[in-house]
Design a protein around this motif. Structure first.
Motif, PDB file in Angstrom:
ATOM      1  N   UNK A   1       3.991 -19.504 -17.689  1.00  0.00           N
ATOM      2  CA  UNK A   1       3.411 -20.723 -18.255  1.00  0.00           C
ATOM      3  C   UNK A   1       4.502 -21.720 -18.651  1.00  0.00           C
ATOM      4  N   UNK A   2       5.674 -21.182 -19.029  1.00  0.00           N
ATOM      5  CA  UNK A   2       6.791 -22.032 -19.436  1.00  0.00           C
ATOM      6  C   UNK A   2       7.658 -22.460 -18.259  1.00  0.00           C
ATOM      7  N   UNK A   3       7.307 -22.008 -17.041  1.00  0.00           N
ATOM      8  CA  UNK A   3       8.012 -22.457 -15.851  1.00  0.00           C
ATOM      9  C   UNK A   3       9.272 -21.701 -15.517  1.00  0.00           C
ATOM     10  N   UNK A   4       9.308 -20.396 -15.739  1.00  0.00           N
ATOM     11  CA  UNK A   4      10.527 -19.625 -15.549  1.00  0.00           C
ATOM     12  C   UNK A   4      11.063 -19.668 -14.122  1.00  0.00           C
ATOM     13  N   UNK A   5      10.188 -19.758 -13.113  1.00  0.00           N
ATOM     14  CA  UNK A   5      10.666 -19.786 -11.724  1.00  0.00           C
ATOM     15  C   UNK A   5      10.419 -21.124 -11.041  1.00  0.00           C
ATOM     16  N   UNK A   6       9.854 -22.082 -11.761  1.00  0.00           N
ATOM     17  CA  UNK A   6       9.481 -23.348 -11.135  1.00  0.00           C
ATOM     18  C   UNK A   6       8.145 -23.208 -10.439  1.00  0.00           C
ATOM     19  N   UNK A   7       7.993 -23.865  -9.308  1.00  0.00           N
ATOM     20  CA  UNK A   7       6.744 -23.779  -8.551  1.00  0.00           C
ATOM     21  C   UNK A   7       6.726 -22.518  -7.693  1.00  0.00           C
ATOM     22  N   UNK A   8       5.664 -21.738  -7.814  1.00  0.00           N
ATOM     23  CA  UNK A   8       5.553 -20.480  -7.078  1.00  0.00           C
ATOM     24  C   UNK A   8       5.253 -20.760  -5.607  1.00  0.00           C
ATOM     25  N   UNK A   9       5.994 -20.062  -4.731  1.00  0.00           N
ATOM     26  CA  UNK A   9       5.815 -20.233  -3.293  1.00  0.00           C
ATOM     27  C   UNK A   9       5.273 -18.972  -2.625  1.00  0.00           C
ATOM     28  N   UNK A  10       5.828 -17.833  -3.020  1.00  0.00           N
ATOM     29  CA  UNK A  10       5.429 -16.559  -2.422  1.00  0.00           C
ATOM     30  C   UNK A  10       5.417 -15.472  -3.480  1.00  0.00           C
ATOM     31  N   UNK A  11       4.611 -14.451  -3.222  1.00  0.00           N
ATOM     32  CA  UNK A  11       4.586 -13.254  -4.062  1.00  0.00           C
ATOM     33  C   UNK A  11       4.641 -12.052  -3.129  1.00  0.00           C
ATOM     34  N   UNK A  12       5.514 -11.104  -3.441  1.00  0.00           N
ATOM     35  CA  UNK A  12       5.642  -9.883  -2.648  1.00  0.00           C
ATOM     36  C   UNK A  12       5.383  -8.687  -3.553  1.00  0.00           C
ATOM     37  N   UNK A  13       4.505  -7.792  -3.113  1.00  0.00           N
ATOM     38  CA  UNK A  13       4.142  -6.607  -3.894  1.00  0.00           C
ATOM     39  C   UNK A  13       4.225  -5.396  -2.979  1.00  0.00           C
ATOM     40  N   UNK A  14       4.883  -4.334  -3.423  1.00  0.00           N
ATOM     41  CA  UNK A  14       5.019  -3.156  -2.559  1.00  0.00           C
ATOM     42  C   UNK A  14       4.866  -1.879  -3.357  1.00  0.00           C
ATOM     43  N   UNK A  15       4.503  -0.799  -2.653  1.00  0.00           N
ATOM     44  CA  UNK A  15       4.282   0.506  -3.276  1.00  0.00           C
ATOM     45  C   UNK A  15       4.709   1.610  -2.321  1.00  0.00           C
ATOM     46  N   UNK A  16       5.072   2.778  -2.870  1.00  0.00           N
ATOM     47  CA  UNK A  16       5.376   3.927  -2.034  1.00  0.00           C
ATOM     48  C   UNK A  16       4.114   4.713  -1.668  1.00  0.00           C
ATOM     49  N   UNK A  17       2.949   4.291  -2.163  1.00  0.00           N
ATOM     50  CA  UNK A  17       1.698   4.921  -1.759  1.00  0.00           C
ATOM     51  C   UNK A  17       1.373   4.522  -0.319  1.00  0.00           C
ATOM     52  N   UNK A  18       0.619   5.359   0.403  1.00  0.00           N
ATOM     53  CA  UNK A  18      -0.085   6.556  -0.068  1.00  0.00           C
ATOM     54  C   UNK A  18       0.821   7.778  -0.186  1.00  0.00           C
ATOM     55  N   UNK A  19       0.560   8.561  -1.238  1.00  0.00           N
ATOM     56  CA  UNK A  19       1.200   9.862  -1.391  1.00  0.00           C
ATOM     57  C   UNK A  19       0.151  10.954  -1.181  1.00  0.00           C
ATOM     58  N   UNK A  20      -0.993  10.567  -0.651  1.00  0.00           N
ATOM     59  CA  UNK A  20      -2.086  11.459  -0.270  1.00  0.00           C
ATOM     60  C   UNK A  20      -2.315  11.236   1.222  1.00  0.00           C
ATOM     61  N   UNK A  21      -3.122  12.050   1.893  1.00  0.00           N
ATOM     62  CA  UNK A  21      -3.312  11.893   3.339  1.00  0.00           C
ATOM     63  C   UNK A  21      -4.011  10.575   3.695  1.00  0.00           C
ATOM     64  N   UNK A  22      -3.412   9.838   4.618  1.00  0.00           N
ATOM     65  CA  UNK A  22      -4.047   8.667   5.232  1.00  0.00           C
ATOM     66  C   UNK A  22      -3.658   8.648   6.702  1.00  0.00           C
ATOM     67  N   UNK A  23      -4.268   7.763   7.475  1.00  0.00           N
ATOM     68  CA  UNK A  23      -3.971   7.691   8.893  1.00  0.00           C
ATOM     69  C   UNK A  23      -4.515   8.883   9.661  1.00  0.00           C
ATOM     70  N   UNK A  24      -3.821   9.279  10.731  1.00  0.00           N
ATOM     71  CA  UNK A  24      -4.295  10.344  11.611  1.00  0.00           C
ATOM     72  C   UNK A  24      -4.375  11.687  10.903  1.00  0.00           C
ATOM     73  N   UNK A  25      -3.422  11.959  10.026  1.00  0.00           N
ATOM     74  CA  UNK A  25      -3.436  13.222   9.294  1.00  0.00           C
ATOM     75  C   UNK A  25      -4.687  13.336   8.434  1.00  0.00           C
ATOM     76  N   UNK A  26      -5.095  12.219   7.830  1.00  0.00           N
ATOM     77  CA  UNK A  26      -6.295  12.232   6.990  1.00  0.00           C
ATOM     78  C   UNK A  26      -7.545  12.448   7.834  1.00  0.00           C
ATOM     79  N   UNK A  27      -7.594  11.839   9.002  1.00  0.00           N
ATOM     80  CA  UNK A  27      -8.781  12.025   9.850  1.00  0.00           C
ATOM     81  C   UNK A  27      -8.957  13.492  10.218  1.00  0.00           C
ATOM     82  N   UNK A  28      -7.864  14.185  10.470  1.00  0.00           N
ATOM     83  CA  UNK A  28      -7.960  15.612  10.780  1.00  0.00           C
ATOM     84  C   UNK A  28      -8.556  16.388   9.605  1.00  0.00           C
ATOM     85  N   UNK A  29      -8.207  15.960   8.385  1.00  0.00           N
ATOM     86  CA  UNK A  29      -8.774  16.613   7.205  1.00  0.00           C
ATOM     87  C   UNK A  29     -10.257  16.312   7.097  1.00  0.00           C
ATOM     88  N   UNK A  30     -10.618  15.042   7.282  1.00  0.00           N
ATOM     89  CA  UNK A  30     -12.003  14.629   7.086  1.00  0.00           C
ATOM     90  C   UNK A  30     -12.945  15.136   8.170  1.00  0.00           C
TER      91      UNK A  30
END
Length: 477
Positions: free
Chosen positions: A174-203
């Motif tokens: 609110x006080x303008x620490x970065x000026x005008x915002x242009x982009x936001x990047x958010x990342x995670x190390x998830x999934x740490x559970x089955x997803x993709x092809x491995x998950x389909x084999x489970x399901x």
């Protein structure tokens, strides 16, 4: 007998639920009856995160009932809360002792949040629902409307929103620490559970998921279609039409299933995007697109990169990038910030966010806002720490959203991640899943009609079918 000037506890709580946001006398003026603890029921509250949620609520309230589809977990919960009643069906719980419950925690798998929370709201109970609130856009809107209609107090279990740091981020932005915002990047190390092809084999029953704990090993050895005796499979399915039992789906592997979970973006988005979403006042995107790997018809992908585009009244066009999983053995994440000090190991930052402005960038290498910094500009960070005024109300219970709701009810205040806030945040995660399920396509979102221009994406707005007797809508509340 001389009539008392103070309402009894039950009348006080009914008044709070019916007129949330109204004006009440402070608790210290309401007498001994009003000062008694609330009665809380935990739905999905006997194990894992649910047990933790109930435990946090118990710091300020009586635990009078626990519902869980796993009778083994209920045995453990009974030892911890000997005076509480145990149930495997929340409908039975409400029918049996609904008049003795003031508030509920909801900590089931994602697909069951909606019916559990709606049943509680229908009965005038305050609710703290785990994140994401739901895994369908329509359900999020209905939940929001129902809560407003009944006047109950609400909260979501994204504990980072109760913290001091997220308030600092909001005040700095609110006080303008970065000026005008242009982009936001958010990342995670998830999934740490089955997803993709491995998950389909489970399901599909081809393989069993690796147990996370020793006590789960017997359960995953069960055959497809044969639920173990301690699992109430029909109650686990909740509103979802009949589906064969899948070993290991309970208690954890459900997150990667497109019907039952919301994938990595649903799981972690309500945490890591919380700070940027609130501080930058993002609202709803007008466009979503994504690239993914190993997307199947039943499981969320092994990795993805989602781009949500916003038209912002103050900043103009903003693009939010979401990264999850591993691609070709490397974690999906943004490029190293150019101004990051040379001795900083960006590879070790497994999850976090970066708010890029035309003056500076805010980096947080963590799931909440626990390590905020102005990239390469320590003097500016020190200046904002020292000089930015604290204009936002602080949480009643930092780190504990369930206790925060208990205290908000008692003090007739509003919890920080109430549905006015947490419904839009949850929806942002679900918007991302529009792109994830339609990679390579540009999905345009119409906020006015709450639909997209893509027929396949629209299928994710509302659940295709609901089990008979489990239908809920705000119109019927």
């Amino acid at each position: 007998m001389k009539p008392t000037l103070f309402p009894n506890r039950r009348a006080f709580l009914r008044g709070t639920a019916a007129t949330a946001g109204g004006i009440f006398f402070p608790n210290l003026l309401l007498g001994q009856e009003a000062a008694k603890k609330l009665n809380v029921a935990g739905i999905g509250g006997a194990g894992g995160k649910g047990a933790s949620d109930v435990g946090i609520a118990a710091e300020g309230a009586n635990i009078v009932a626990i519902c869980d589809i796993d009778s083994n977990r209920l045995k453990d919960a009974q030892k911890k809360y000997p005076d509480a009643k145990m149930f495997t069906s929340f409908m039975e719980m409400f029918e049996t002792m609904g008049d003795k419950i003031d508030m509920c925690t909801v900590s089931t798998p994602d697909h069951a949040h909606y019916p559990a929370a709606m049943e509680a709201i229908k009965r005038g109970k305050h609710v703290c629902v785990q994140k994401p609130l739901v895994n369908r856009i329509w359900e999020a809107n209905q939940l929001h409307e129902a809560a407003k209609k009944k006047g109950v107090k609400t909260n979501m279990g994204n504990q980072g929103h109760t913290g001091e740091q997220i308030r600092q981020l909001k005040e700095w932005m609110n006080a303008g620490v970065v000026g005008n915002v242009k982009e936001i990047h958010v990342w995670t190390n998830r999934p740490i559970w089955p997803q993709g092809n491995a998950a389909k084999d489970i399901y599909t029953g081809k393989t069993a998921p690796k147990p996370r704990r020793k006590e789960e090993s017997n359960e995953v050895a069960e055959a497809v279609g044969q639920a173990p005796a301690h699992v109430n499979w029909q109650q686990w399915l909740a509103q979802v039409p009949d589906h064969p039992y899948i070993p290991g789906l309970h208690p954890f592997a459900w997150r990667g299933h497109r019907e039952f979970g919301a994938g990595a973006m649903g799981d972690m988005g309500c945490h890591i995007m919380d700070g940027p979403f609130w501080a930058c006042e993002l609202g709803e995107p007008y466009q979503i697109e994504a690239e993914v790997g190993e997307l199947t018809d039943v499981s969320w992908p092994a990795w993805s990169h989602v781009i949500c585009s916003f038209k912002h009244a103050k900043y103009g066009d903003i693009k939010l990038h979401w990264y999850e999983g591993m691609k070709d053995g490397k974690p999906m994440k943004p490029e190293r910030p150019a101004k990051l000090e040379a001795d900083r190991d960006f590879d070790k930052m497994k999850g976090g966010f970066l708010i890029v402005g035309d003056e500076d960038s805010i980096l947080n290498p963590g799931d909440y806002c626990e390590a905020l910094e102005v990239v390469g500009n320590r003097p500016k960070l020190a200046k904002f720490f020292k000089e930015t005024p604290k204009t936002l109300e602080r949480s009643l219970a930092p780190g504990k959203p369930q206790l925060e709701l208990v205290m908000a009810i008692e003090q007739n205040k509003t919890a920080g991640s109430n549905f006015d806030y947490s419904v839009p945040l949850t929806k942002l995660c679900l918007f991302g899943n529009f792109g994830i399920t339609n990679p390579g396509k540009v999905i345009r979102w119409d906020s006015a009609t709450q639909t997209t221009d893509n027929e396949d994406a629209n299928k994710l707005i509302k659940r295709a079918a609901v089990r008979q007797g489990w239908e809920y809508s705000a119109a019927d509340i």
